[in-house]
Scaffold this motif. Sequence first.
Motif, short mmCIF file in Angstrom:
data_model
loop_
_atom_site.label_atom_id
_atom_site.label_comp_id
_atom_site.label_asym_id
_atom_site.label_seq_id
_atom_site.Cartn_x
_atom_site.Cartn_y
_atom_site.Cartn_z
N ALA A 42 0.84 -1.14 0.01
CA ALA A 42 0.09 0.18 -0.02
C ALA A 42 0.78 1.16 0.01
O ALA A 42 1.56 1.65 1.12
N ALA A 43 0.83 2.18 -0.98
CA ALA A 43 1.42 3.25 -1.01
C ALA A 43 0.87 4.44 -0.46
O ALA A 43 -0.23 4.37 0.29
N SER A 44 1.71 5.38 -0.40
CA SER A 44 1.14 6.77 0.41
C SER A 44 0.54 7.69 -0.50
O SER A 44 0.56 7.67 -1.70
N ARG A 45 -0.26 8.57 0.02
CA ARG A 45 -1.04 9.73 -0.64
C ARG A 45 0.13 10.94 -0.63
O ARG A 45 1.09 11.05 0.30
N ALA A 46 -0.08 12.09 -1.39
CA ALA A 46 0.85 13.02 -1.46
C ALA A 46 0.98 13.66 -0.16
O ALA A 46 2.19 14.55 0.18
N ASP A 47 0.05 14.07 0.49
CA ASP A 47 -0.09 14.79 1.79
C ASP A 47 0.36 13.98 2.97
O ASP A 47 0.31 14.76 4.17
N GLU A 48 0.86 12.67 2.99
CA GLU A 48 1.14 12.11 4.02
C GLU A 48 2.63 12.08 4.46
O GLU A 48 3.40 12.42 3.42
N SER A 49 3.10 12.04 5.61
CA SER A 49 4.40 12.29 6.05
C SER A 49 5.38 11.60 5.26
O SER A 49 5.22 10.20 5.12
N LEU A 50 6.48 12.00 4.71
CA LEU A 50 7.70 11.42 4.19
C LEU A 50 8.57 10.18 5.17
O LEU A 50 9.20 9.45 4.69
N ASP A 51 8.23 10.56 6.45
CA ASP A 51 9.04 9.85 7.54
C ASP A 51 8.29 8.70 7.97
O ASP A 51 8.74 7.98 8.77
N ALA A 52 6.97 8.57 7.23
CA ALA A 52 6.05 7.36 7.72
C ALA A 52 5.60 6.69 6.41
O ALA A 52 5.87 7.24 5.29
N THR A 53 4.68 5.46 6.71
CA THR A 53 4.40 4.62 5.55
C THR A 53 2.90 4.25 6.01
O THR A 53 2.82 3.06 6.47
N PRO A 54 2.05 5.34 5.89
CA PRO A 54 0.64 4.97 6.51
C PRO A 54 -0.29 4.03 5.97
O PRO A 54 -0.76 3.23 6.50
N GLY A 55 0.15 3.80 4.44
CA GLY A 55 -0.70 2.65 3.82
C GLY A 55 -0.29 1.37 4.18
O GLY A 55 -1.09 0.59 4.38
#
Length: 348
Positions: free
Chosen positions: A322-335
Motif C-alpha cells: 500500500a503506497a502513500s498519498r501526497a499529503d502524508e508524511s515522508l517519514d512514515a508509511t501510513p498505507g
Amino acid sequence: MTTSPRLSVLDLVPVRSGQSSSQAIAASLDLVRLADRLGFTRYWFAEHHNMPAVAASAPPVMIAAAATVTERIRVGSGGVMLPNHAPLVVAEQFAVLEAMAPGRVDLGIGRAPGSDPVVTALLRSSGPTSDVDRFPQHVQDIRSLMSAEGASVRLTSGQVYDVHATPAAESVPTVWLLGSSDYSARLAAELGLPYVFANHFSGQGIDEILALYRDGYRPSPEHPAPETFLTVNVSVAPTLAEARARALPQARMMARLRSGKPLGAQETVEDAASTPLDGLTSQMADEMLDRWIVDEPQAAARRVRELAARHGVDEVMVVPVAASRADESLDATPGRTQTLELLADALA
C-alpha cells in the motif's frame, strides 16, 4: 471456521516520490516495531539492486537495525542472493546477527541475482563470488561455517585448515531456501531445509512445486519435517476502493519492470491515478491487482485464510504494497501501517 495462519512480513523498503532513502528506512524501522507489537512471526528484508523505488539492497544491515528496535519478532533475509556474495562473508555476517539477537535470526537464501546483468557484473567485479552452478555446495558451506564444528579446507600443501564463521554464536540462524521454481524446492527437500515459495513474485506452478518439496523431503536433525509458507502482496484499507488505490503504484511499477520500461521512485496514490500507462502495461497492472490480496479487512482476512488452507501452510508472509498519498508524511508509511494493523485485527 478456518484457523487463521501466522502472519509475517517481507519488506522491500519502498522509496516513494520525494522521499529520501533515510526517510524510507526510518519508515520501515517503524513498521518492524509495529509488526513486533502486533505479534507477527518474522520480518524479512529483500535484496534488490539499482532500483530507485527500493532501498532494500543490504539485508544484513537492515536486519541488524531491526534487531535493535524489536524484542521478540524473528528478523531475517528474504533473501540474501547468494550468487552475489562469498559464502564465508554471508556466514560471518549472519553469525554476527545471531550473536546480536540470539534465536531470532533467519537466513533466507535465494539463487537469483536480484538485479539486471550489468549490476550483477558490478557486484562480482571485485573477484569471484558464489558461482550459480555451485549454489548447492555454497549453501552447505554456509551451514558448515556457522556450525560449532566449522568447516575444513584442504590446502594445496595437503594441510587441513579449519575455518569458522566468527564471532561464534551460542546458536545459529535458521537457514531457509527461497524460490519460485522447482530448483530450490528440490534442493531444500534434499538438504532437509525449510522452503519458501515466492508467490508474491510468481504464482505459477505453486501446487506442483510445494508437492515436489513435501514429497521429496529428507528429514534432517534440525528439521525432521518439511516446513514451508507462502508470500503474497497485500493492501488492506477500510474500503476496497482505497485498498486498490493504494496498491496501484506498486502494480504499475512491477508492470513497468516486466515490460522493460524505465523505473523511478514509487508513485503517490494521486500520481498513479492521474498518469495513464499504455494499454498493455496498464492491463498487466490490473491483472496483478486481481491476483494480489487487495481488499477491505474482513474480505482480506478471509482470502488469507483461504490461501493458507488451499496450499496447506500455517504461515503467510505478506508484502505490504500500500503506497502513500501526497499529503502524508515522508517519514512514515501510513498505507503499509494500515495494512498490517487491519489485517492483524481481522485475523485475530
